[in-house]
Design an enzyme around this catalytic site. Structure first.
Site, PDB file in Angstrom:
ATOM      1  N   GLY A  47      42.663  38.241  40.370  1.00 37.42           N
ATOM      2  CA  GLY A  47      41.420  37.595  39.960  1.00 37.42           C
ATOM      3  C   GLY A  47      41.679  36.108  39.892  1.00 37.42           C
ATOM      4  O   GLY A  47      42.180  35.521  40.849  1.00 37.42           O
ATOM      5  N   CYS A  79      49.039  39.572  41.959  1.00 37.70           N
ATOM      6  CA  CYS A  79      48.427  38.291  42.347  1.00 37.70           C
ATOM      7  C   CYS A  79      48.195  37.389  41.121  1.00 37.70           C
ATOM      8  O   CYS A  79      49.149  36.838  40.595  1.00 37.70           O
ATOM      9  CB  CYS A  79      47.165  38.563  43.147  1.00 37.70           C
ATOM     10  SG  CYS A  79      46.709  37.158  44.164  1.00 37.70           S
ATOM     11  N   ARG A 133      44.231  34.456  48.666  1.00 35.59           N
ATOM     12  CA  ARG A 133      44.566  33.210  47.946  1.00 35.59           C
ATOM     13  C   ARG A 133      45.768  33.444  47.021  1.00 35.59           C
ATOM     14  O   ARG A 133      45.749  33.154  45.818  1.00 35.59           O
ATOM     15  CB  ARG A 133      43.360  32.691  47.172  1.00 35.59           C
ATOM     16  CG  ARG A 133      42.256  32.186  48.118  1.00 35.59           C
ATOM     17  CD  ARG A 133      41.088  31.542  47.427  1.00 35.59           C
ATOM     18  NE  ARG A 133      41.452  30.378  46.611  1.00 35.59           N
ATOM     19  CZ  ARG A 133      41.857  29.205  47.068  1.00 35.59           C
ATOM     20  NH1 ARG A 133      41.965  28.999  48.367  1.00 35.59           N
ATOM     21  NH2 ARG A 133      42.136  28.228  46.259  1.00 35.59           N
ATOM     22  N   HIS A 168      47.964  42.597  46.950  1.00 36.72           N
ATOM     23  CA  HIS A 168      47.084  43.525  46.224  1.00 36.72           C
ATOM     24  C   HIS A 168      47.267  44.956  46.720  1.00 36.72           C
ATOM     25  O   HIS A 168      46.509  45.396  47.582  1.00 36.72           O
ATOM     26  CB  HIS A 168      45.615  43.152  46.470  1.00 36.72           C
ATOM     27  CG  HIS A 168      45.176  41.907  45.802  1.00 36.72           C
ATOM     28  ND1 HIS A 168      44.540  41.903  44.582  1.00 36.72           N
ATOM     29  CD2 HIS A 168      45.268  40.617  46.184  1.00 36.72           C
ATOM     30  CE1 HIS A 168      44.258  40.662  44.240  1.00 36.72           C
ATOM     31  NE2 HIS A 168      44.686  39.861  45.195  1.00 36.72           N
ATOM     32  N   GLU A 170      46.336  47.519  45.337  1.00 36.94           N
ATOM     33  CA  GLU A 170      45.162  48.315  44.938  1.00 36.94           C
ATOM     34  C   GLU A 170      44.036  48.217  45.966  1.00 36.94           C
ATOM     35  O   GLU A 170      43.049  48.933  45.870  1.00 36.94           O
ATOM     36  CB  GLU A 170      44.685  47.901  43.533  1.00 36.94           C
ATOM     37  CG  GLU A 170      43.853  46.628  43.450  1.00 36.94           C
ATOM     38  CD  GLU A 170      44.666  45.341  43.592  1.00 36.94           C
ATOM     39  OE1 GLU A 170      45.871  45.402  43.912  1.00 36.94           O
ATOM     40  OE2 GLU A 170      44.073  44.261  43.412  1.00 36.94           O
TER      41      GLU A 170
HETATM   42  N1  GLN Z   1      44.303  32.246  43.403  1.00 42.31           N
HETATM   43  C1  GLN Z   1      44.224  33.064  42.211  1.00 42.31           C
HETATM   44  C2  GLN Z   1      44.845  32.352  41.025  1.00 42.31           C
HETATM   45  O1  GLN Z   1      45.418  31.315  41.168  1.00 42.31           O
HETATM   46  C3  GLN Z   1      44.908  34.396  42.443  1.00 42.31           C
HETATM   47  C4  GLN Z   1      44.190  35.131  43.539  1.00 42.31           C
HETATM   48  C5  GLN Z   1      44.172  36.615  43.380  1.00 42.31           C
HETATM   49  O2  GLN Z   1      44.453  37.177  42.323  1.00 42.31           O
HETATM   50  N2  GLN Z   1      43.748  37.262  44.434  1.00 42.31           N
HETATM   51  O3  GLN Z   1      44.745  32.813  39.934  1.00 42.31           O
END
Ligand code: GLN
Length: 190
Positions: A47, A79, A133, A168, A170
């Site tokens: 997230g 992530c 990301r 990810h 999931e």
């Molecule tokens: N770019 C998000 C962050 O810096 C992480 C991205 C993700 O969880 N898919 O928190």
């Protein structure tokens, strides 16, 4: 066995669905009283790490979570969850739970490569990996085992009861990483 999934923001439903498919009892962590009950492991989803870090503090869950993790509660961060766990984030002055002995780099693949799929080894076995990301890990400290490297970058690690992936699992239909985590949880139940 009962695993809590942090449900403040981000891709939490997908984790719950996979755990349920694997026959694991889950519950949602949305407020402090959820963290105060007895459970065997916790998942911190992907997230936005800054938002999740702020909510953890605002909801007064932050210190309790650190205490549980330091007392060997198995935790799996994906992530943004990896960023929440990292001791340091190289390109961000913030840090969050900081229980995992790694230096991570946030949004590390730049805009162009913000999202991509690949198949690479996790703990020696090929699995599909989805990066969005994503961060990667710049440096690992003591007691950190490297489980995946993609393009020379560390993207999955374990430090005792803590598991973290930059990708990810999931969002794929391969449950190997979740099974790996469930094993950590199983072995931790006395
Ligand atoms: N770019 C998000 C962050 O810096 C992480 C991205 C993700 O969880 N898919 O928190």
């Amino acid at each position: 066995m009962k695993i809590g999934v942090l449900c403040l923001q981000g891709a939490f439903i997908e984790h719950i669905n996979i755990l349920n498919k694997l026959g694991i009892e889950t519950f949602e962590i949305r407020q402090k009283k959820d963290v105060e009950q007895n459970f065997d492991g916790i998942i911190l989803p992907g997230g936005e790490s800054t938002t999740m870090g702020k909510l953890l503090r605002d909801l007064d869950i932050f210190d309790l979570l650190i205490e549980k993790i330091n007392n060997d509660m198995p935790v799996f961060g994906t992530c943004a969850g990896l960023l929440l766990l990292s001791k340091e984030i190289a390109n961000d002055h913030r840090k969050h739970l900081a229980t995992l002995n790694v230096v991570a780099k946030r949004n590390a693949y730049g805009r162009q490569l913000g999202s991509f799929n690949t198949v690479e080894k996790f703990n020696g076995k090929d699995i599909p990996m989805t990066f969005i990301r994503a961060p990667y890990i710049d440096k690992v400290g003591e007691n950190v085992e490297i489980l995946s490297i993609v393009d020379d970058k560390i993207v999955a690690v374990r430090q005792k009861n803590q598991l973290a992936t930059a990708f990810h699992p999931e969002l794929t239909d391969c449950y190997d990483v979740h099974k790996y985590f469930i094993n950590i949880v199983k072995n931790n139940i006395k």
